[in-house]
Design an enzyme around this catalytic site. Structure first.
Site, PDB file in Angstrom:
ATOM      1  N   HIS A 190      -0.511   0.420 -10.412  1.00 41.02           N
ATOM      2  CA  HIS A 190      -1.275  -0.448  -9.512  1.00 41.02           C
ATOM      3  C   HIS A 190      -1.829  -1.666 -10.271  1.00 41.02           C
ATOM      4  O   HIS A 190      -3.039  -1.905 -10.315  1.00 41.02           O
ATOM      5  CB  HIS A 190      -2.413   0.313  -8.840  1.00 41.02           C
TER       6      HIS A 190
ATOM      7  N   GLU B  80      -2.432   8.050  -4.382  1.00 38.94           N
ATOM      8  CA  GLU B  80      -2.916   7.419  -5.607  1.00 38.94           C
ATOM      9  C   GLU B  80      -4.257   8.001  -6.051  1.00 38.94           C
ATOM     10  O   GLU B  80      -5.135   8.222  -5.213  1.00 38.94           O
ATOM     11  CB  GLU B  80      -3.068   5.915  -5.321  1.00 38.94           C
TER      12      GLU B  80
ATOM     13  N   ARG C  73       0.854  -1.184   0.000  1.00 38.21           N
ATOM     14  CA  ARG C  73       0.000   0.000   0.000  1.00 38.21           C
ATOM     15  C   ARG C  73       0.887   1.229   0.000  1.00 38.21           C
ATOM     16  O   ARG C  73       1.892   1.288   0.698  1.00 38.21           O
ATOM     17  CB  ARG C  73      -0.925   0.003   1.218  1.00 38.21           C
TER      18      ARG C  73
END
Length: 320
Positions: A285, A267, A238
């Site tokens: 991602h 993000e 993460r």
């Protein structure tokens, strides 16, 4: 009429499964990510929400949805949802664990190899300035065999990364909140290290941990100063586990040899400073972005909605 709303377009299996079971399905069709305002409107009439990791489901969204029974998150993570508030309102939240384990572990290793052998950098050079010809000292990288891989977070994904690393001749050490039993460590051929030791001795560090209050900014300026100047950092966990401003400074000051990021602190925004560095690989991602993994995730969210619609307990509830 039971309404299910999808906050993004998903594999066809989701809509087909729900429609075949006489549920009304709505899907966000816009460009980019669904806005908070639009989700407020759609949630107001929804019985079930199927959300993505990029969909923020806060208290306002939950309060706008009086009929909401379930939020089925399309992803292993769920930090995009206020799960405690959902629980206080009697709304279950589910995720899709385990099915993306192999995909993410494969990407992790792809990034390790790409960094160590300068694959992306080489591709860019071929497309821009070209290949001047083979020479003994030209474009040298490093082999990974014999190097030490430190895994931060030895859950399902971390264990798969460890297996692949061992198969390729790496020495694997790890740090997790809960240490494995001796038998499991021996089976995986891994050695436990305290975090302070792991960051000092690892040639590569792979972040495969979830985001928690304890792991947020676990990798900060102080940590980067303790890592080897030849070390490389890979984050497929993460984004906020890494203090990106501190990482960028460490890379610019050559405190680290390189980094590969598939997830980001803010993000989908990425600091432009990373884009200017040749020793940084950036991917959007895509850890579990395989047909196989996404179809398996689709099956889970669709089946969880069906279970909940029949007053059965869905699988993988994160706020029981």
């Amino acid at each position: 009429m039971t309404k299910v709303y999808l906050t993004a377009q998903m594999p066809a299996l989701v809509e087909k499964t729900l429609a075949d079971n006489q549920l009304t399905v709505g899907v966000y069709q816009g460009d980019g990510l669904i806005s908070h305002a639009e989700l407020l409107t759609e949630a107001a009439t929804a019985d079930f929400l199927i959300t993505t990791l990029s969909t923020q489901v806060d208290q306002a969204i939950i309060d706008s949805a009086p009929n909401l029974k379930l939020i089925a998150n399309f992803g292993a993570g769920f930090n995009n949802i206020d799960v405690d508030y959902a629980k206080s309102k009697g709304i279950l939240v589910t995720n899709t664990p385990k099915v993306s384990t192999n995909a993410v572990s494969e990407l992790t290793f792809g990034l390790i190899l790409a960094l160590s052998h300068r694959i992306v950098e080489g591709d860019q050079q071929m497309r821009q300035t070209g290949f001047p010809g083979w020479a003994p000292l030209y474009f040298l990288g490093h082999e990974i065999a014999g190097k030490t891989l430190g895994i931060f977070g030895l859950g399902n994904i971390g264990r798969e990364v460890a297996k692949k690393a061992t198969a390729l001749g790496m020495k694997v050490i790890y740090f997790s909140r809960h240490r494995l039993d001796t038998e499991t460590e021996q089976a995986l051929q891994v050695t436990y290290h305290p975090f302070e030791s792991l960051i000092k001795v690892s040639d590569f560090i792979s972040i495969n941990a979830p985001l928690t209050p304890q792991t947020q900014h676990q990798f900060d300026a102080a940590v980067f100063k303790q890592m080897k100047p030849t070390a490389m950092l890979i984050n497929v966990g993460r984004g906020p586990i890494v203090d990106e401003a501190a990482l960028l400074t460490a890379l610019q000051d050559q405190q680290l040899a390189g980094a590969a990021l598939d997830v980001y602190e803010n993000e989908p925004d990425v600091d432009a400073g990373f884009k200017a560095l040749k020793n940084v690989i950036l991917t959007p991602h895509i850890g579990n972005a395989t047909v196989e993994a996404r179809d398996a995730m689709a099956e889970i969210v669709a089946n969880n909605v069906l279970l909940s619609s029949h007053d059965d307990t869905p699988k993988f509830v994160v706020n029981p």
